[in-house]
Motif scaffolding. Structure first.
Motif, PDB file in Angstrom:
ATOM      1  N   PHE A 138       0.853  -1.188   0.000  1.00 42.45           N
ATOM      2  CA  PHE A 138       0.000   0.000   0.000  1.00 42.45           C
ATOM      3  C   PHE A 138       0.886   1.234   0.000  1.00 42.45           C
ATOM      4  CE2 PHE A 138      -3.228  -2.861   1.514  1.00 42.45           C
ATOM      5  CZ  PHE A 138      -4.443  -2.278   1.203  1.00 42.45           C
ATOM      6  N   ASP A 139       0.464   2.242  -0.742  1.00 41.52           N
ATOM      7  CA  ASP A 139       1.139   3.525  -0.612  1.00 41.52           C
ATOM      8  C   ASP A 139       0.166   4.505   0.040  1.00 41.52           C
ATOM      9  OD1 ASP A 139      -0.621   4.508  -2.559  1.00 41.52           O
ATOM     10  OD2 ASP A 139       0.852   4.482  -4.164  1.00 41.52           O
ATOM     11  N   GLY A 140       0.591   5.736   0.216  1.00 39.96           N
ATOM     12  CA  GLY A 140      -0.248   6.731   0.879  1.00 39.96           C
ATOM     13  C   GLY A 140      -1.580   6.941   0.193  1.00 39.96           C
ATOM     14  N   LYS A 141      -1.572   6.935  -1.139  1.00 32.28           N
ATOM     15  CA  LYS A 141      -2.817   7.137  -1.884  1.00 32.28           C
ATOM     16  C   LYS A 141      -3.787   5.982  -1.657  1.00 32.28           C
ATOM     17  CE  LYS A 141      -0.755  10.012  -5.442  1.00 32.28           C
ATOM     18  NZ  LYS A 141      -0.348  10.129  -6.832  1.00 32.28           N
ATOM     19  N   ASP A 142      -3.240   4.757  -1.608  1.00 32.89           N
ATOM     20  CA  ASP A 142      -4.093   3.592  -1.343  1.00 32.89           C
ATOM     21  C   ASP A 142      -4.757   3.717   0.026  1.00 32.89           C
ATOM     22  OD1 ASP A 142      -3.417   2.309  -3.752  1.00 32.89           O
ATOM     23  OD2 ASP A 142      -1.707   1.293  -2.843  1.00 32.89           O
ATOM     24  N   TRP A 143      -3.958   4.097   1.026  1.00 34.95           N
ATOM     25  CA  TRP A 143      -4.501   4.258   2.373  1.00 34.95           C
ATOM     26  C   TRP A 143      -5.542   5.369   2.407  1.00 34.95           C
ATOM     27  CZ3 TRP A 143      -4.840   0.916   5.942  1.00 34.95           C
ATOM     28  CH2 TRP A 143      -3.861  -0.057   6.110  1.00 34.95           C
ATOM     29  N   ASP A 144      -5.278   6.461   1.707  1.00 35.23           N
ATOM     30  CA  ASP A 144      -6.243   7.560   1.662  1.00 35.23           C
ATOM     31  C   ASP A 144      -7.582   7.084   1.099  1.00 35.23           C
ATOM     32  OD1 ASP A 144      -4.438   9.353   2.759  1.00 35.23           O
ATOM     33  OD2 ASP A 144      -3.819  10.175   0.809  1.00 35.23           O
ATOM     34  N   LYS A 145      -7.546   6.266   0.046  1.00 33.02           N
ATOM     35  CA  LYS A 145      -8.774   5.736  -0.562  1.00 33.02           C
ATOM     36  C   LYS A 145      -9.508   4.827   0.423  1.00 33.02           C
ATOM     37  CE  LYS A 145      -6.999   5.740  -5.277  1.00 33.02           C
ATOM     38  NZ  LYS A 145      -6.519   4.856  -6.353  1.00 33.02           N
ATOM     39  N   VAL A 146      -8.764   3.964   1.095  1.00 29.77           N
ATOM     40  CA  VAL A 146      -9.378   3.047   2.066  1.00 29.77           C
ATOM     41  C   VAL A 146     -10.039   3.844   3.186  1.00 29.77           C
ATOM     42  CG1 VAL A 146      -8.879   1.306   3.838  1.00 29.77           C
ATOM     43  CG2 VAL A 146      -7.859   1.095   1.571  1.00 29.77           C
ATOM     44  N   THR A 171     -14.702   5.860   5.930  1.00 29.77           N
ATOM     45  CA  THR A 171     -15.322   7.017   6.574  1.00 29.77           C
ATOM     46  C   THR A 171     -16.713   7.252   6.005  1.00 29.77           C
ATOM     47  OG1 THR A 171     -13.168   8.019   6.994  1.00 29.77           O
ATOM     48  CG2 THR A 171     -15.073   9.493   7.039  1.00 29.77           C
ATOM     49  N   THR A 172     -16.860   7.134   4.709  1.00 35.26           N
ATOM     50  CA  THR A 172     -18.170   7.303   4.064  1.00 35.26           C
ATOM     51  C   THR A 172     -19.144   6.242   4.566  1.00 35.26           C
ATOM     52  OG1 THR A 172     -17.150   8.257   2.088  1.00 35.26           O
ATOM     53  CG2 THR A 172     -19.373   7.355   1.839  1.00 35.26           C
ATOM     54  N   ILE A 173     -18.689   4.995   4.630  1.00 29.93           N
ATOM     55  CA  ILE A 173     -19.543   3.914   5.129  1.00 29.93           C
ATOM     56  C   ILE A 173     -19.913   4.166   6.588  1.00 29.93           C
ATOM     57  CG2 ILE A 173     -19.614   1.449   5.720  1.00 29.93           C
ATOM     58  CD1 ILE A 173     -17.834   1.002   3.183  1.00 29.93           C
ATOM     59  N   ALA A 174     -18.934   4.552   7.396  1.00 30.99           N
ATOM     60  CA  ALA A 174     -19.189   4.805   8.822  1.00 30.99           C
ATOM     61  C   ALA A 174     -20.224   5.913   9.006  1.00 30.99           C
ATOM     62  CB  ALA A 174     -17.891   5.155   9.538  1.00 30.99           C
ATOM     63  N   LYS A 175     -20.137   6.971   8.204  1.00 33.57           N
ATOM     64  CA  LYS A 175     -21.109   8.071   8.307  1.00 33.57           C
ATOM     65  C   LYS A 175     -22.514   7.588   7.974  1.00 33.57           C
ATOM     66  CE  LYS A 175     -17.953  11.909   7.369  1.00 33.57           C
ATOM     67  NZ  LYS A 175     -17.524  12.917   6.386  1.00 33.57           N
ATOM     68  N   GLN A 176     -22.626   6.790   6.914  1.00 35.47           N
ATOM     69  CA  GLN A 176     -23.939   6.278   6.529  1.00 35.47           C
ATOM     70  C   GLN A 176     -24.498   5.326   7.584  1.00 35.47           C
ATOM     71  OE1 GLN A 176     -25.802   7.293   3.891  1.00 35.47           O
ATOM     72  NE2 GLN A 176     -24.186   8.808   3.697  1.00 35.47           N
ATOM     73  N   LEU A 177     -23.639   4.491   8.155  1.00 27.82           N
ATOM     74  CA  LEU A 177     -24.077   3.583   9.213  1.00 27.82           C
ATOM     75  C   LEU A 177     -24.538   4.371  10.445  1.00 27.82           C
ATOM     76  CD1 LEU A 177     -21.401   0.758   8.942  1.00 27.82           C
ATOM     77  CD2 LEU A 177     -23.819   0.605   8.311  1.00 27.82           C
ATOM     78  N   LYS A 178     -23.853   5.466  10.766  1.00 28.02           N
ATOM     79  CA  LYS A 178     -24.244   6.311  11.906  1.00 28.02           C
ATOM     80  C   LYS A 178     -25.633   6.904  11.687  1.00 28.02           C
ATOM     81  CE  LYS A 178     -21.614   6.649  15.434  1.00 28.02           C
ATOM     82  NZ  LYS A 178     -22.057   5.894  16.590  1.00 28.02           N
ATOM     83  N   ILE A 179     -25.925   7.308  10.468  1.00 25.47           N
ATOM     84  CA  ILE A 179     -27.239   7.867  10.152  1.00 25.47           C
ATOM     85  C   ILE A 179     -28.323   6.801  10.373  1.00 25.47           C
ATOM     86  CG2 ILE A 179     -28.723   8.706   8.263  1.00 25.47           C
ATOM     87  CD1 ILE A 179     -26.135  10.097   7.149  1.00 25.47           C
ATOM     88  N   ILE A 180     -28.064   5.596   9.887  1.00 22.34           N
ATOM     89  CA  ILE A 180     -29.020   4.496  10.058  1.00 22.34           C
ATOM     90  C   ILE A 180     -29.166   4.156  11.542  1.00 22.34           C
ATOM     91  CG2 ILE A 180     -29.449   2.052   9.575  1.00 22.34           C
ATOM     92  CD1 ILE A 180     -27.929   2.559   6.860  1.00 22.34           C
ATOM     93  N   GLU A 181     -28.038   4.103  12.257  1.00 19.41           N
ATOM     94  CA  GLU A 181     -28.063   3.819  13.695  1.00 19.41           C
ATOM     95  C   GLU A 181     -28.896   4.866  14.434  1.00 19.41           C
ATOM     96  OE1 GLU A 181     -24.984   3.521  17.501  1.00 19.41           O
ATOM     97  OE2 GLU A 181     -24.313   4.427  15.625  1.00 19.41           O
ATOM     98  N   LYS A 182     -28.690   6.114  14.116  1.00 18.72           N
ATOM     99  CA  LYS A 182     -29.427   7.205  14.770  1.00 18.72           C
ATOM    100  C   LYS A 182     -30.925   7.064  14.529  1.00 18.72           C
ATOM    101  CE  LYS A 182     -29.688  12.226  15.070  1.00 18.72           C
ATOM    102  NZ  LYS A 182     -29.211  13.503  14.549  1.00 18.72           N
ATOM    103  N   GLU A 183     -31.306   6.735  13.298  1.00 21.04           N
ATOM    104  CA  GLU A 183     -32.727   6.552  12.974  1.00 21.04           C
ATOM    105  C   GLU A 183     -33.318   5.393  13.783  1.00 21.04           C
ATOM    106  OE1 GLU A 183     -32.817   5.997   8.751  1.00 21.04           O
ATOM    107  OE2 GLU A 183     -32.404   8.121   8.329  1.00 21.04           O
TER     108      GLU A 183
END
Length: 156
Positions: free
Chosen positions: A125-133, A138-150
């Motif tokens: 992995f290079d820095g760009k790979d880690w940034d993508k991961v 982070t996007t998935i976690a945000k969406q899961l938080k929204i569902i959890e809150k609901e």
């Protein structure tokens, strides 16, 4: 994206995240086998370390457990000298939790041991790979938080 494709992605994500959690459980169990603290205590200490004005209520909410569960772990860590309770001068009902110097040292030692164990993840992995991961997770976690809150709001 059509529903079928989305279902396939969600299934694959669920399988991968479950596999990762299982692997981390085994890795942490091994890392804390001969340790003065458990992996749960380590995770709690790590959370305490990352916050100013940390309280049991805040930790209970973050770990999605009852405050009494956090209080029990905190009491064990206080008894071992790894964390301390600091009473708010303005309101004695508010109790902040903070790592002691001894707790910081242990946390850093165990954290470094875990990082060294996990180092093979970084190969290839290079820095760009880690940034993508990180960005994707982070996007998935945000969406899961929204569902959890609901869900939590609907339980009230």
């Amino acid at each position: 994206m059509d529903i079928k494709t989305l279902e396939q992605y969600i299934d694959k994500y669920s399988q991968i995240s479950q596999s990762m959690m299982n692997s981390m459980y085994v890795i942490q169990k091994d890392a804390f086998a001969n340790s003065p603290i458990t992996s749960d205590q380590f995770n709690l200490m790590n959370a305490i370390n990352s916050r100013e004005d940390c309280t049991s209520s805040l930790l209970a909410k973050e770990f999605n457990v009852k405050k009494s569960s956090i209080t029990a772990i905190v009491s064990r860590l206080v008894d071992k000298g790894y964390i301390e309770r600091i009473y708010n001068k303005k309101d004695r009902r508010v109790v902040f939790i903070k790592l002691t110097k001894y707790g910081h040292e242990l946390l850093n030692t165990k954290r470094n041991e875990l990082i060294n164990t996990l180092m093979p993840i970084g190969h290839g992995f290079d820095g760009k790979d880690w940034d993508k991961v990180i960005e994707s997770l982070t996007t998935i976690a945000k969406q899961l938080k929204i569902i959890e809150k609901e869900i939590l709001e609907n339980e009230k």
